[in-house]
Design an enzyme around this catalytic site. Structure first.
Site, PDB file in Angstrom:
ATOM      1  N   ARG A  43      27.355  44.042  -9.243  1.00 44.97           N
ATOM      2  CA  ARG A  43      28.403  44.895  -9.823  1.00 44.97           C
ATOM      3  C   ARG A  43      29.074  44.241 -11.023  1.00 44.97           C
ATOM      4  NH1 ARG A  43      31.326  46.631  -4.260  1.00 44.97           N
ATOM      5  NH2 ARG A  43      29.649  47.870  -3.349  1.00 44.97           N
ATOM      6  N   ARG A  57      34.314  47.841 -12.580  1.00 45.96           N
ATOM      7  CA  ARG A  57      35.720  48.186 -12.735  1.00 45.96           C
ATOM      8  C   ARG A  57      36.641  47.030 -13.102  1.00 45.96           C
ATOM      9  NH1 ARG A  57      36.978  50.910  -7.134  1.00 45.96           N
ATOM     10  NH2 ARG A  57      35.758  49.095  -6.488  1.00 45.96           N
ATOM     11  N   ARG A  65      35.271  54.962 -18.615  1.00 45.79           N
ATOM     12  CA  ARG A  65      35.349  55.909 -17.509  1.00 45.79           C
ATOM     13  C   ARG A  65      36.454  56.925 -17.749  1.00 45.79           C
ATOM     14  NH1 ARG A  65      34.515  55.085 -11.074  1.00 45.79           N
ATOM     15  NH2 ARG A  65      35.048  57.207 -10.479  1.00 45.79           N
ATOM     16  N   ASP A 106      23.545  54.144  -8.960  1.00 44.27           N
ATOM     17  CA  ASP A 106      24.048  54.193  -7.593  1.00 44.27           C
ATOM     18  C   ASP A 106      22.885  54.411  -6.636  1.00 44.27           C
ATOM     19  OD1 ASP A 106      25.380  55.844  -5.130  1.00 44.27           O
ATOM     20  OD2 ASP A 106      26.848  54.527  -6.075  1.00 44.27           O
ATOM     21  N   TYR A 134      23.899  57.183   4.860  1.00 42.04           N
ATOM     22  CA  TYR A 134      24.697  58.141   4.074  1.00 42.04           C
ATOM     23  C   TYR A 134      24.156  59.552   4.237  1.00 42.04           C
ATOM     24  CZ  TYR A 134      27.056  54.268   1.719  1.00 42.04           C
ATOM     25  OH  TYR A 134      27.811  53.153   1.446  1.00 42.04           O
TER      26      TYR A 134
END
Length: 322
Positions: free
Chosen positions: A5, A9, A18, A55, A129
């Site tokens: 990652r 963020r 974003r 993702d 998921y």
């Protein structure tokens, strides 16, 4: 070294993009934006690898499930397969194509010495998921379905394998130099279930991938596998194994096959702490894994509150030991 990652963020330039582009999926399916995000950390830090911004749920979306991201809550997939029929889904493999275009754009922008890493979710984690329709702490829905209706669960796993193989093939053909399989929920399974739903599907997928792309390394990251790491390394055929932060690197060095490359495994919270504690943690990992090929990385993804100065310190510590 590279960091899971690392495109994300904690970077102000990511947050600015974003805010401009909108939601997560809007960026993931926008090759221009996704390529820019993939490249952002390389402009700040001398990483040896760029990790594709995407993702793991792109695959169930291509299988035909609806995919949305709810602000503050995470992804939602519909219909949840705990109570729905896999056969009712309409495959939409064209949903993979924007990701392949992102890979091409990143590859064209990278220097030759920087590795471009593609990735996908491992079948078990993706299935959790798909069955629940969202993330869950204990993966109870998927584990229950695997016990109660193993035929249905196996059909879900096999569909994930087939689409993931095409997904990774497209990434390699678009320029990825290596790929990683993220099995973020591997640690939630009992030993026999781990063999059935983590090791066996990963071995089939890795074998099919190597048959198509014998020169492209494949890294397996079974988070939470603990003492089952040796079986994973022996039986899946992956060419490197990622260690999460709970694994003692000295133990891994003793237990894993000699010469097998490993990746990891700094605690992301140690990176947030920085300073002397970060230095101690880095030195412990580097010392323990000095006798085998080692890709320095985190034990999981870099967190949003990570100070950029601490990433700079980390890079200096690791690169200074070379």
């Amino acid at each position: 070294m590279w960091l899971m990652r690392q495109a994300g963020r904690y970077l102000p330039e990511y947050r600015a993009l974003r805010a401009e582009k909108g939601g997560f999926l809007d960026m993931a399916y926008d090759p221009e934006a996704a390529a820019e995000i993939t490249l952002q950390p390389l402009r700040r830090f001398p990483m040896d690898g760029a990790i594709l911004f995407s993702d793991i749920l792109i695959v169930p979306h291509a299988i035909g499930m609806d995919l949305t991201f709810v602000a503050g809550e995470g992804p939602r997939l519909g219909p949840p397969l705990a109570n729905a029929d896999l056969a009712g889904l309409q495959p939409a493999l064209e949903r993979l194509e924007p990701i392949w275009r992102t890979v091409s754009k990143v590859k064209a922008a990278l220097s030759p010495e920087t590795t471009l890493l593609g990735f996908a979710g491992s079948p078990w984690t993706v299935a959790t998921y798909m069955v629940a329709g969202q993330g869950s702490r204990e993966q109870a829905e998927a584990r229950s379905l695997a016990y109660q209706d193993p035929g249905k669960f196996d059909a879900i796993i096999r569909r994930i394998e087939a689409v993931t193989l095409e997904y990774l093939t497209g990434q390699v053909e678009s320029g990825a130099d290596a790929v990683q399989l993220f099995d973020s929920w591997a640690g939630s399974l009992a030993p026999a279930e781990f063999e059935r739903w983590v090791i066996a599907p990963t071995a089939r997928l890795a074998g099919a991938f190597r048959a198509r792309h014998p020169a492209t390394p494949i890294i397996g990251f079974p988070k939470g596998a603990g003492g089952k790491l040796r079986a994973y390394a022996d039986e899946t055929g992956v060419q490197a194994v990622g260690l999460d932060e709970t694994v003692d690197p000295a133990w891994a060095n003793r237990e894993l096959p000699p010469g097998l490359p490993v990746q990891g495994n700094l605690d992301p919270l140690a990176l947030i702490a920085g300073g002397e504690r970060l230095k101690e943690a880095v030195e412990r990992i580097l010392d323990a894994l000095a006798d085998r090929p080692h890709i320095f990385n985190l034990g999981h993804g870099i967190q949003q509150t990570t100070p950029i100065a601490n990433v700079e310190q980390l890079v200096e510590l690791v690169k200074g030991r070379k």
